[in-house]
Design a protein around this motif. Structure first.
Motif, mmCIF file in Angstrom:
data_model
loop_
_atom_site.group_PDB
_atom_site.id
_atom_site.type_symbol
_atom_site.label_atom_id
_atom_site.label_comp_id
_atom_site.label_asym_id
_atom_site.label_seq_id
_atom_site.Cartn_x
_atom_site.Cartn_y
_atom_site.Cartn_z
ATOM 1 N N ILE A 52 -14.096 22.473 -15.964
ATOM 2 C CA ILE A 52 -14.766 23.682 -16.489
ATOM 3 C C ILE A 52 -15.501 23.439 -17.806
ATOM 4 O O ILE A 52 -16.055 24.374 -18.386
ATOM 5 N N SER A 53 -15.520 22.212 -18.281
ATOM 6 C CA SER A 53 -16.141 21.921 -19.575
ATOM 7 C C SER A 53 -17.640 22.208 -19.592
ATOM 8 O O SER A 53 -18.227 22.393 -20.659
ATOM 9 N N TRP A 54 -18.252 22.300 -18.413
ATOM 10 C CA TRP A 54 -19.695 22.559 -18.343
ATOM 11 C C TRP A 54 -20.051 23.994 -18.732
ATOM 12 O O TRP A 54 -21.203 24.287 -19.063
ATOM 13 N N PHE A 55 -19.068 24.912 -18.698
ATOM 14 C CA PHE A 55 -19.366 26.297 -19.100
ATOM 15 C C PHE A 55 -18.332 26.883 -20.055
ATOM 16 O O PHE A 55 -18.597 27.912 -20.690
ATOM 17 N N TYR A 56 -17.179 26.245 -20.223
ATOM 18 C CA TYR A 56 -16.081 26.860 -20.986
ATOM 19 C C TYR A 56 -15.868 26.169 -22.331
ATOM 20 O O TYR A 56 -15.811 24.945 -22.414
ATOM 21 N N ARG A 57 -15.741 27.013 -23.397
ATOM 22 C CA ARG A 57 -15.410 26.526 -24.742
ATOM 23 C C ARG A 57 -14.111 27.180 -25.187
ATOM 24 O O ARG A 57 -14.028 28.421 -25.266
ATOM 25 N N PRO A 58 -13.070 26.418 -25.488
ATOM 26 C CA PRO A 58 -11.761 26.981 -25.822
ATOM 27 C C PRO A 58 -11.758 27.886 -27.052
ATOM 28 O O PRO A 58 -10.905 28.765 -27.169
ATOM 29 N N ASP A 59 -12.697 27.691 -27.968
ATOM 30 C CA ASP A 59 -12.700 28.444 -29.225
ATOM 31 C C ASP A 59 -13.657 29.650 -29.195
ATOM 32 O O ASP A 59 -13.973 30.210 -30.243
ATOM 33 N N TYR A 60 -14.073 30.074 -28.014
ATOM 34 C CA TYR A 60 -15.084 31.135 -27.906
ATOM 35 C C TYR A 60 -14.477 32.453 -27.410
ATOM 36 O O TYR A 60 -15.107 33.212 -26.690
ATOM 37 N N GLY A 61 -13.255 32.760 -27.829
ATOM 38 C CA GLY A 61 -12.507 33.904 -27.306
ATOM 39 C C GLY A 61 -13.230 35.228 -27.382
ATOM 40 O O GLY A 61 -13.391 35.927 -26.370
ATOM 41 N N VAL A 62 -13.709 35.619 -28.561
ATOM 42 C CA VAL A 62 -14.391 36.906 -28.725
ATOM 43 C C VAL A 62 -15.657 36.956 -27.869
ATOM 44 O O VAL A 62 -15.971 37.981 -27.258
ATOM 45 N N GLY A 63 -16.366 35.864 -27.809
ATOM 46 C CA GLY A 63 -17.598 35.805 -27.020
ATOM 47 C C GLY A 63 -17.354 36.066 -25.547
ATOM 48 O O GLY A 63 -18.160 36.725 -24.875
ATOM 49 N N TYR A 64 -16.223 35.568 -25.029
ATOM 50 C CA TYR A 64 -15.928 35.769 -23.614
ATOM 51 C C TYR A 64 -15.600 37.233 -23.297
ATOM 52 O O TYR A 64 -15.830 37.698 -22.175
ATOM 53 N N ILE A 65 -15.078 37.951 -24.271
ATOM 54 C CA ILE A 65 -14.857 39.393 -24.074
ATOM 55 C C ILE A 65 -16.198 40.091 -23.876
ATOM 56 O O ILE A 65 -16.354 40.950 -22.988
ATOM 57 N N LEU A 66 -17.190 39.715 -24.680
ATOM 58 C CA LEU A 66 -18.524 40.319 -24.563
ATOM 59 C C LEU A 66 -19.222 39.909 -23.271
ATOM 60 O O LEU A 66 -19.882 40.734 -22.625
ATOM 61 N N ILE A 67 -19.068 38.654 -22.878
ATOM 62 C CA ILE A 67 -19.674 38.197 -21.621
ATOM 63 C C ILE A 67 -19.070 38.943 -20.434
ATOM 64 O O ILE A 67 -19.785 39.377 -19.517
ATOM 65 N N SER A 68 -17.754 39.125 -20.464
ATOM 66 C CA SER A 68 -17.082 39.890 -19.403
ATOM 67 C C SER A 68 -17.635 41.309 -19.337
ATOM 68 O O SER A 68 -17.889 41.854 -18.248
ATOM 69 N N ASN A 69 -17.830 41.912 -20.494
ATOM 70 C CA ASN A 69 -18.362 43.278 -20.566
ATOM 71 C C ASN A 69 -19.773 43.348 -19.998
ATOM 72 O O ASN A 69 -20.114 44.267 -19.241
ATOM 73 N N LEU A 70 -20.607 42.385 -20.349
ATOM 74 C CA LEU A 70 -21.995 42.382 -19.888
ATOM 75 C C LEU A 70 -22.070 42.276 -18.364
ATOM 76 O O LEU A 70 -22.816 43.024 -17.712
ATOM 77 N N ILE A 71 -21.311 41.373 -17.775
ATOM 78 C CA ILE A 71 -21.339 41.200 -16.323
ATOM 79 C C ILE A 71 -20.863 42.469 -15.621
ATOM 80 O O ILE A 71 -21.495 42.959 -14.668
ATOM 81 N N ALA A 72 -19.760 43.036 -16.101
ATOM 82 C CA ALA A 72 -19.209 44.251 -15.480
ATOM 83 C C ALA A 72 -20.170 45.430 -15.623
ATOM 84 O O ALA A 72 -20.335 46.232 -14.696
ATOM 85 N N THR A 73 -20.831 45.532 -16.775
ATOM 86 C CA THR A 73 -21.794 46.617 -16.998
ATOM 87 C C THR A 73 -22.995 46.488 -16.072
ATOM 88 O O THR A 73 -23.491 47.494 -15.540
ATOM 89 N N ALA A 74 -23.469 45.267 -15.876
ATOM 90 C CA ALA A 74 -24.619 45.042 -14.989
ATOM 91 C C ALA A 74 -24.280 45.422 -13.545
ATOM 92 O O ALA A 74 -25.086 46.052 -12.849
ATOM 93 N N VAL A 75 -23.077 45.067 -13.096
ATOM 94 C CA VAL A 75 -22.656 45.413 -11.729
ATOM 95 C C VAL A 75 -22.531 46.933 -11.584
ATOM 96 O O VAL A 75 -22.936 47.515 -10.570
ATOM 97 N N MET A 76 -21.983 47.603 -12.607
ATOM 98 C CA MET A 76 -21.873 49.063 -12.588
ATOM 99 C C MET A 76 -23.255 49.708 -12.463
ATOM 100 O O MET A 76 -23.441 50.668 -11.703
#
Length: 496
Positions: free
Chosen positions: A182-206
């Protein structure tokens, strides 16, 4: 009685998405408080979503209420009202998204997000889509389609939670054993950013799920109607800005009021996590609001409308008192939804819950100026509350920290609730059952005092004692105001 049953039914359906959704988001709090690197990171999340809430109110421009008001007028075409509202909010959202992306490099550092300019990008797109989707959701409420409304909301919630679990639990586990996967897309120290990315994807699907509500009619921008909508909604916009700022001002201002940026975000993280414990009161108020707003406008011409409004207020207060006692009495268990590092902030929970209860009462009272088209009063009250909140935060947060935030909101809501009641009785008098409301308030205070004065030094014994106390409230409520034989489900079971 049938109208009250309809209101209760719609409250349950609308509340399913709101309450269950917020409950599931509530369940993310243990994840965030344990998986993010520090209380400061959770403080950053609290701060960002406070900004998002404020901007969302600005972009929706009070048009949800404006849409309900004009769509229910006999001389207006509901589809024209809908299309005009959609086009106006759509243009406003696009303008905001574009401007924010251009200004992001200048905003990230002053807001305390460091070099994470992409946080601004993500937040701008998320809030723009959310604002635009508010009108289709309002249309579903107008068409009395609570099940579709709730289904789309739940789609967003489930996807958002699943993506959070993927990025914050599944990916870290894989990274420990097989980082190359998963190193091609995942950064262990990017916790807050992943919360926002999750929100963006879910909002777009909604948003994609709402496409059917945006098709099948001819779009018309009625300029004269738009002027009426803006004139009606603008005071509600001011009301909304002041109202939401009254709710999030503490979380927005806090980093600017505590000199040390790191300490400020750490304290804000503690406050934000404990605020989440009190979210049950917020959930109930929001669920009630979704059902109550279209209910009020549809019943305004009925002969018994004021009686229905008074009954709704009474039952809202009864339910709120029960929720308050339930949360406080079982705090010994509920506190574990947050990590032990955050326990020091538990003292704010009862204060926050009372503040949110007062906000719910104020919302119930607010319809006198909406029904009389005197929305300027709503703006006056909200601006006053906002000024009081800012003033109290500025004066007391530097000395007392986040406890002052909770008290500032409570005091502000109390003042505008009292003012709205007395001024409203002059313009649109409603005979609220003050005797019963006062009695339930006294019972709640008495039971709370009994809870505070007795500590049996054992969690099981304390739970049993507090369950007995809350049973007293429930027994009185069922016997006097909510008889079981008047509940349709119980009637059906008895007949069978």
């Amino acid at each position: 009685m049938m109208s009250m049953k309809k209101l209760a039914k719609d409250t349950v359906i609308y509340g399913l998405s709101s309450i269950l959704g917020k409950f599931l988001n509530w369940c993310l709090v243990p994840l965030y408080t344990r998986q993010l690197g520090s209380t400061a990171e959770y403080g950053m999340v609290t701060n960002m979503y406070s900004w998002t809430a404020l901007i969302l109110v600005i972009l929706t421009f009070g048009m949800e209420t404006g849409f309900f008001r004009f769509a229910n007028k006999s001389d207006k075409n509901p589809i024209t009202v809908y299309s005009t509202s959609v086009l106006f909010i759509g243009a406003l959202s696009l303008l905001f998204a574009g401007s924010s992306i251009l200004l992001a490099p200048m905003l990230a550092a002053p807001l305390g997000y460091g070099n994470h300019t992409e946080y601004i990008f993500l937040l701008a797109i998320i809030v723009s889509i959310d604002a635009f989707s508010a009108i289709p959701f309002a249309y579903l409420r107008y068409k009395n389609r609570p099940i579709r409304f709730a289904s789309i909301k739940m789609l967003f919630i489930i996807l958002f939670i699943a993506l959070n679990l993927f990025f914050l639990i599944f990916c870290p586990a894989i990274h420990k054993s097989h980082p190359e996967w998963i190193s091609w897309f995942y950064r262990p120290d990017y916790g807050v950013g992943y919360i926002l990315i999750s929100n963006l994807i879910a909002t777009a699907v909604m948003m994609m799920a709402l496409i059917p509500e945006l098709l099948g009619f001819k779009y018309v921008l009625d300029k004269s109607l738009l002027k009426e909508l803006v004139k009606y909604s603008f005071p509600l916009l001011i009301l909304g800005i002041a109202g939401i700022f009254n709710q999030v001002a503490d979380k927005i201002l806090f980093p600017f009021l505590i000199p040390n940026e790191k300490t400020a975000m750490e304290q804000l993280g503690v406050y934000g996590a404990n605020f989440k414990i009190a979210v049950v009161m917020v959930m109930f108020t929001q669920a009630f609001r979704f059902a109550y707003e279209p209910f009020v406008f549809s019943k305004q011409k009925g002969a018994d409308s004021k009686k229905l409004y008074a009954d709704a207020m009474k039952y809202f207060i009864i339910a709120s008192c029960l929720i308050y006692l339930g949360i406080m009495f079982y705090m010994d268990l509920l506190k574990y939804i947050i990590a032990p590092d955050y326990f020091e902030g538990l003292r704010v929970v009862p204060i926050v819950m009372i503040g949110q209860f007062l906000f719910g009462v104020y919302f119930n009272l607010s319809f006198w100026y909406k029904l009389t088209d005197e929305t300027k009063y709503g703006a006056y009250f909200s601006v006053l509350a906002c000024v009081l909140t800012i003033l109290l935060n500025v004066l007391f947060v530097p000395k007392y920290g986040y406890i002052a935030c909770a008290w500032a909101s409570l005091i502000s809501y109390l003042i505008i609730t009292i003012m709205s009641y007395f001024i409203g009785q002059k313009h649109y008098p409603v005979q609220y059952d003050l005797k019963r409301i006062g009695l339930y308030t006294l019972i709640t205070l008495g039971l709370y005092a009994a809870y505070m004065l007795v500590d049996l030094q054992s969690i099981p014994l304390n739970m049993a004692y507090r369950t007995l106390l809350i049973s007293v409230f429930i027994y009185y409520m069922i016997k006097n105001d909510m008889p079981l034989n008047q509940i349709p489900l119980v009637n059906k079971l008895v007949k069978q």
